[in-house]
Design an enzyme around this catalytic site. Structure first.
Site, PDB file in Angstrom:
ATOM      1  N   CYS A 172       4.049  -0.814   8.844  1.00  0.00           N
ATOM      2  CA  CYS A 172       4.121   0.588   9.285  1.00  0.00           C
ATOM      3  C   CYS A 172       3.836   0.796  10.700  1.00  0.00           C
ATOM      4  CB  CYS A 172       3.154   1.609   8.320  1.00  0.00           C
ATOM      5  SG  CYS A 172       3.593   1.322   6.479  1.00  0.00           S
ATOM      6  N   SER A 215      -5.871   5.378   4.160  1.00  0.00           N
ATOM      7  CA  SER A 215      -4.763   4.567   4.859  1.00  0.00           C
ATOM      8  C   SER A 215      -5.225   4.682   6.300  1.00  0.00           C
ATOM      9  CB  SER A 215      -3.448   5.130   4.432  1.00  0.00           C
ATOM     10  OG  SER A 215      -2.472   4.872   5.416  1.00  0.00           O
ATOM     11  N   ASP A 268      -0.718  -4.456   4.698  1.00  0.00           N
ATOM     12  CA  ASP A 268      -2.276  -4.489   5.097  1.00  0.00           C
ATOM     13  C   ASP A 268      -3.188  -5.522   4.689  1.00  0.00           C
ATOM     14  OD1 ASP A 268      -1.220  -2.034   5.889  1.00  0.00           O
ATOM     15  OD2 ASP A 268      -2.567  -0.702   4.982  1.00  0.00           O
ATOM     16  N   ASP A 316       0.654  -1.134   0.095  1.00  0.00           N
ATOM     17  CA  ASP A 316       0.022   0.149  -0.049  1.00  0.00           C
ATOM     18  C   ASP A 316       0.925   1.183   0.066  1.00  0.00           C
ATOM     19  OD1 ASP A 316      -1.475  -2.199   0.762  1.00  0.00           O
ATOM     20  OD2 ASP A 316      -3.000  -0.880   1.568  1.00  0.00           O
TER      21      ASP A 316
END
Length: 557
Positions: A197, A473, A126, A84
């Site tokens: 992340c 996001s 993700d 992503d």
């Protein structure tokens, strides 16, 4: 293993008629002894393109060692992954949500095709997280999902940073608030190594949610990617799946309506990503459990926001782990009587029993006590109204705006909105509308972090709102409404909005409206000529034809 245990793999490997199958497996190194044991598929989402999944080969070796130590035979296989963060803001981002379905389909096919007795799935970025769990739900084999863990924070000008800071720096740079050298310095130091992340973005949100769902062992997903203990966790998961085989404990006994409510509560109290709505709806569908978008709002109304995590707060996932981790989050909610404490997990223990093991670091500030929440309700709300009859999702963690009214600035592509932000065409008080980016219209329902971060970076985060039939996001913050449904390409009201129309957000009343009469809205919608599909062949076109509304999880059927 007990002799009376009937294994699926026996149909593949036992008896004279299965000699050809055994011969082929012996060609790659398996022995008769290996093939007499339970066969456990290790579904790996390793890929070299991103830090989130880059280290999963290392963890898969430890999972396989744990399986062997407990008397099983592991067989590793790989599936796809789409980053992503790397694809964000480009045409490539349309592949992200679509990849969730491909991941689930591919794991299901390999496991069914080779009659595995159990599966351990390794996830990172993700969509690999819900994609793996959707497959485990379909297969209903003894299963564990292990998340590869969070990246550690980077260092820039003496403070912690994450990839969120880099996206927001693009907006600062465009508005003259950051030099070329500063942007390069941040770019070089924001991501110091493997791991997903680092804030409470989508990856860490889903990692916590699936611990609370019970399909991942409590506290293990939260161990950071490069923490030395992560290898021990992977080994433990290999042993754990063998216990699940022995006890015949399967996803249908773990993933229930009540455990889904537990998962939603974990998202609410940690200020998690709006993508959790899509992914938990999708898992519920795979299990045949009735769950609606309205259930998220009901649970968020009664669960306080306790975790001070990025993007709206101060801390990273690694900080939460140090403070006491997800087990401490569970203890807070169990003590408050919010969780269904009797729900089973893959450890064989209930989530209440797991929560009882919590250890809190003295003086930690990451997770508030129940008596002193950041907000009295959760970090996410569901709005409906004449712009979103089927609903939309707004993340309220990290900002305090409860009402907003402003003129629409309408864009039919994410790229056009991004250009407008960089060119300083978006002003305080505007409502940015980005449409034809939904599940079918995009296709793939792109995340809008490039645009939303640029808005924040330009200093407009508290004075501009945004709505889209696309996604956000987990790193997005500010007054942003995503998943607006029905989407524009399906004739949703968002298609009727024109520049200058007054858009009204009312969080308290759970409303998102445009100041139009129903008569005017109907007249405008009748005149709209829908754009031609962006893709007419291949996986993107196939997905566009078959995907459901975001309000139903954007699943294919």
């Amino acid at each position: 293993m007990p002799k009376e245990l009937k294994l699926k793999s026996h149909d593949l490997l036992v008896g004279p008629g299965r000699a050809p199958a055994r011969a082929m497996l012996k060609a790659v190194g398996f022995t008769d002894e290996d093939l007499s044991k339970p066969i456990v598929g290790v579904a790996n989402t390793w890929i070299e393109v991103m830090p989130c999944n880059f280290h999963l080969r290392r963890l898969s070796e430890r999972v396989k060692a744990g399986i062997r130590a407990a008397g099983g035979t592991p067989i590793e296989f790989n599936t796809i992954a789409v980053s992503d963060g790397i694809s964000m803001g480009t045409e490539g981002m349309k592949a992200s949500l679509i990849s969730r379905e491909v991941i689930a389909d591919s794991i299901e096919l390999v496991a069914r095709g080779h009659l595995f007795d159990a599966v351990v799935a390794l996830s990172g970025c993700d969509k690999t997280i819900p994609g793996t769990v959707m497959a485990l739900a379909r297969l209903n084999l003894p299963s564990v999902m292990l998340y590869g863990g969070s990246i550690m924070p980077g260092q820039f000008q003496g403070h912690d940073v994450t990839i969120q800071d880099v996206f927001e720096a693009v907006g600062k740079h465009a508005s003259g608030k950051m030099t070329n050298a500063e942007l390069k310095d941040l770019e070089d130091h924001a991501c110091p190594g493997p791991g997903a992340c680092g804030g409470q973005f989508t990856a860490n949100t889903m990692a916590i949610a699936f611990e609370f769902l019970g399909i991942s062992p409590m506290g293990r997903n939260g161990v950071p990617a490069m923490d030395a203990h992560k290898d021990d966790v992977a080994f433990e998961c290999g042993r754990m799946v063998m216990e699940l085989i022995k006890n015949d404990l399967r996803p249908k006994q773990i993933i229930t309506r009540k455990s889904l409510e537990n998962a939603i509560a974990s998202v609410a109290t940690t200020g998690g990503s709006t993508n959790a709505v899509l992914h938990l709806l999708a898992v519920a569908r795979e299990m045949g459990i009735k769950l609606t978008i309205d259930d998220f709002d009901k649970i968020n109304r009664k669960v306080p926001l306790l975790a001070d995590l990025k993007p709206g707060g101060r801390f990273t996932a690694a900080d939460l782990f140090t403070a006491g981790g997800t087990t401490l989050v569970a203890k807070r909610l169990v003590d408050a009587g919010i969780l269904h404490a009797n729900q089973l997990t893959v450890t064989g223990r209930t989530i209440g029993e797991e929560a009882g093991k919590a250890k809190e670091k003295p003086g930690q500030q990451v997770l508030r006590p129940f008596s002193n929440p950041i907000k009295p309700t959760g970090g996410m709300v569901i709005l409906k109204g004449n712009l979103a009859p089927e609903g939309c999702v707004v993340k309220v963690a990290g900002h305090s705006m409860m009402k907003f009214r402003g003129p629409a600035k309408v864009y039919d592509r994410e790229e056009d909105a991004f250009v407008a932000v960089k060119a300083n065409q978006i002003k305080a008080g505007d409502v940015v509308v980005i449409r034809y980016e939904g599940p079918s219209g995009g296709p793939g329902m792109r995340e809008m972090l490039g645009v939303t971060a640029a808005i924040v970076g330009a200093g407009l985060g508290e004075s501009v709102a945004l709505l889209t039939d696309g996604r956000f996001s987990g790193a997005t913050h500010g007054l942003m409404a995503g998943h607006v449904a029905p989407e524009a390409v399906k004739g949703g009201p968002i298609a009727a909005v024109k520049n200058g129309d007054a858009i009204i957000f009312d969080i308290a009343k759970r409303r998102l409206d445009v100041k139009l009469t129903q008569k005017e809205m109907t007249a405008r919608l009748k005149k709209i000529k829908q754009p031609m599909p962006r893709y007419t062949s291949g996986v993107m076109a196939k997905y566009s034809r078959h995907v459901s509304s975001a309000s139903e999880g954007a699943v294919t059927s």
